[in-house]
Motif scaffolding. Structure first.
Motif, PDB file in Angstrom:
ATOM      1  N   GLY A  52       0.800  -1.214   0.000  1.00  0.00           N
ATOM      2  CA  GLY A  52       0.000   0.000   0.000  1.00  0.00           C
ATOM      3  C   GLY A  52       0.833   1.264   0.000  1.00  0.00           C
ATOM      4  N   THR A  53       2.134   1.113  -0.259  1.00  0.00           N
ATOM      5  CA  THR A  53       3.039   2.257  -0.259  1.00  0.00           C
ATOM      6  C   THR A  53       3.662   2.508  -1.632  1.00  0.00           C
ATOM      7  OG1 THR A  53       4.877   0.846   0.435  1.00  0.00           O
ATOM      8  CG2 THR A  53       3.625   1.964   2.180  1.00  0.00           C
ATOM      9  N   GLU A  54       3.319   1.686  -2.612  1.00  0.00           N
ATOM     10  CA  GLU A  54       3.896   1.797  -3.953  1.00  0.00           C
ATOM     11  C   GLU A  54       2.946   2.588  -4.853  1.00  0.00           C
ATOM     12  OE1 GLU A  54       3.136  -1.097  -2.443  1.00  0.00           O
ATOM     13  OE2 GLU A  54       4.978  -2.209  -2.150  1.00  0.00           O
ATOM     14  N   PHE A  55       3.483   3.632  -5.475  1.00  0.00           N
ATOM     15  CA  PHE A  55       2.656   4.520  -6.293  1.00  0.00           C
ATOM     16  C   PHE A  55       3.338   4.856  -7.607  1.00  0.00           C
ATOM     17  CE2 PHE A  55       1.364   5.106  -1.969  1.00  0.00           C
ATOM     18  CZ  PHE A  55      -0.013   5.143  -2.053  1.00  0.00           C
ATOM     19  N   MET A  56       2.529   5.195  -8.592  1.00  0.00           N
ATOM     20  CA  MET A  56       3.021   5.753  -9.834  1.00  0.00           C
ATOM     21  C   MET A  56       2.648   7.228  -9.838  1.00  0.00           C
ATOM     22  SD  MET A  56       2.057   5.390 -13.829  1.00  0.00           S
ATOM     23  CE  MET A  56       0.626   6.394 -13.534  1.00  0.00           C
ATOM     24  N   VAL A  57       3.644   8.078  -9.971  1.00  0.00           N
ATOM     25  CA  VAL A  57       3.421   9.526 -10.053  1.00  0.00           C
ATOM     26  C   VAL A  57       3.501   9.891 -11.528  1.00  0.00           C
ATOM     27  CG1 VAL A  57       4.329  11.786  -9.420  1.00  0.00           C
ATOM     28  CG2 VAL A  57       4.324   9.930  -7.750  1.00  0.00           C
ATOM     29  N   TYR A  58       2.509  10.617 -11.997  1.00  0.00           N
ATOM     30  CA  TYR A  58       2.442  10.985 -13.408  1.00  0.00           C
ATOM     31  C   TYR A  58       3.587  11.900 -13.804  1.00  0.00           C
ATOM     32  CZ  TYR A  58      -2.244   9.189 -12.738  1.00  0.00           C
ATOM     33  OH  TYR A  58      -3.310   8.392 -12.420  1.00  0.00           O
ATOM     34  N   GLY A  59       4.018  11.790 -15.052  1.00  0.00           N
ATOM     35  CA  GLY A  59       5.086  12.633 -15.576  1.00  0.00           C
ATOM     36  C   GLY A  59       4.636  14.076 -15.694  1.00  0.00           C
ATOM     37  N   PRO A  60       5.533  15.005 -15.424  1.00  0.00           N
ATOM     38  CA  PRO A  60       5.198  16.429 -15.517  1.00  0.00           C
ATOM     39  C   PRO A  60       5.033  16.860 -16.970  1.00  0.00           C
ATOM     40  CG  PRO A  60       7.525  16.158 -15.065  1.00  0.00           C
ATOM     41  CD  PRO A  60       6.919  14.790 -15.000  1.00  0.00           C
ATOM     42  N   ARG A  61       4.143  17.845 -17.169  1.00  0.00           N
ATOM     43  CA  ARG A  61       3.881  18.364 -18.515  1.00  0.00           C
ATOM     44  C   ARG A  61       4.464  19.753 -18.730  1.00  0.00           C
ATOM     45  NH1 ARG A  61      -2.418  17.382 -17.874  1.00  0.00           N
ATOM     46  NH2 ARG A  61      -1.763  18.289 -15.897  1.00  0.00           N
ATOM     47  N   ASP A  62       4.906  20.380 -17.655  1.00  0.00           N
ATOM     48  CA  ASP A  62       5.460  21.730 -17.769  1.00  0.00           C
ATOM     49  C   ASP A  62       6.393  21.972 -16.574  1.00  0.00           C
ATOM     50  OD1 ASP A  62       3.928  22.685 -15.479  1.00  0.00           O
ATOM     51  OD2 ASP A  62       2.204  22.916 -16.808  1.00  0.00           O
ATOM     52  N   PRO A  63       7.111  23.086 -16.582  1.00  0.00           N
ATOM     53  CA  PRO A  63       8.066  23.353 -15.494  1.00  0.00           C
ATOM     54  C   PRO A  63       7.436  23.403 -14.101  1.00  0.00           C
ATOM     55  CG  PRO A  63       8.561  24.754 -17.370  1.00  0.00           C
ATOM     56  CD  PRO A  63       7.248  24.076 -17.672  1.00  0.00           C
ATOM     57  N   ASP A  64       6.220  23.907 -13.988  1.00  0.00           N
ATOM     58  CA  ASP A  64       5.572  23.955 -12.674  1.00  0.00           C
ATOM     59  C   ASP A  64       5.286  22.550 -12.153  1.00  0.00           C
ATOM     60  OD1 ASP A  64       5.597  26.746 -12.570  1.00  0.00           O
ATOM     61  OD2 ASP A  64       3.658  26.894 -13.591  1.00  0.00           O
ATOM     62  N   GLU A  65       4.784  21.683 -13.028  1.00  0.00           N
ATOM     63  CA  GLU A  65       4.527  20.298 -12.615  1.00  0.00           C
ATOM     64  C   GLU A  65       5.833  19.574 -12.322  1.00  0.00           C
ATOM     65  OE1 GLU A  65       1.937  18.232 -15.314  1.00  0.00           O
ATOM     66  OE2 GLU A  65       0.232  19.530 -14.820  1.00  0.00           O
ATOM     67  N   LEU A  66       6.894  19.884 -13.065  1.00  0.00           N
ATOM     68  CA  LEU A  66       8.192  19.272 -12.791  1.00  0.00           C
ATOM     69  C   LEU A  66       8.638  19.587 -11.374  1.00  0.00           C
ATOM     70  CD1 LEU A  66      10.727  17.732 -13.613  1.00  0.00           C
ATOM     71  CD2 LEU A  66      11.607  19.888 -14.557  1.00  0.00           C
ATOM     72  N   GLU A  67       8.435  20.808 -10.942  1.00  0.00           N
ATOM     73  CA  GLU A  67       8.802  21.205  -9.578  1.00  0.00           C
ATOM     74  C   GLU A  67       8.044  20.363  -8.543  1.00  0.00           C
ATOM     75  OE1 GLU A  67       8.630  25.250  -6.920  1.00  0.00           O
ATOM     76  OE2 GLU A  67       8.981  25.447  -9.080  1.00  0.00           O
ATOM     77  N   VAL A  68       6.766  20.136  -8.780  1.00  0.00           N
ATOM     78  CA  VAL A  68       5.962  19.328  -7.856  1.00  0.00           C
ATOM     79  C   VAL A  68       6.454  17.879  -7.855  1.00  0.00           C
ATOM     80  CG1 VAL A  68       3.655  18.409  -7.395  1.00  0.00           C
ATOM     81  CG2 VAL A  68       3.930  20.806  -8.058  1.00  0.00           C
ATOM     82  N   VAL A  69       6.681  17.316  -9.033  1.00  0.00           N
ATOM     83  CA  VAL A  69       7.116  15.917  -9.119  1.00  0.00           C
ATOM     84  C   VAL A  69       8.477  15.741  -8.452  1.00  0.00           C
ATOM     85  CG1 VAL A  69       7.765  14.054 -10.704  1.00  0.00           C
ATOM     86  CG2 VAL A  69       5.683  15.390 -11.123  1.00  0.00           C
TER      87      VAL A  69
END
Length: 69
Positions: A38-55
């Motif tokens: 219950g600790t394994e996740f897939m985080v979606y790829g970023p689409r722009d620089p702001d999302e890259l910062e979050v990822v």
């Protein structure tokens, strides 16, 4: 943890279950299809620089969790 590559930049990683569930609710992640704890996740790829910062911040959380911090 691993990155999927150039075309699919999603990341598989481990996070505390509660944090991963919250990221799932927020639309940043989904439980990994082969999760065991219950600790394994897939985080979606970023689409722009702001999302890259979050990822990148989510990856840093995962590294801290793996180190027991």
């Amino acid at each position: 943890m691993h990155l999927h590559g150039v075309d699919d930049t999603s990341v598989h990683l481990v996070l505390p279950a509660e944090r991963g569930a919250r990221l799932t609710e927020l639309g940043w992640a989904e439980p990994h299809q082969y999760e065991d704890f219950g600790t394994e996740f897939m985080v979606y790829g970023p689409r722009d620089p702001d999302e890259l910062e979050v990822v990148v911040s989510i990856v840093e959380e995962s590294l801290a969790y793996a180190r027991g911090a």
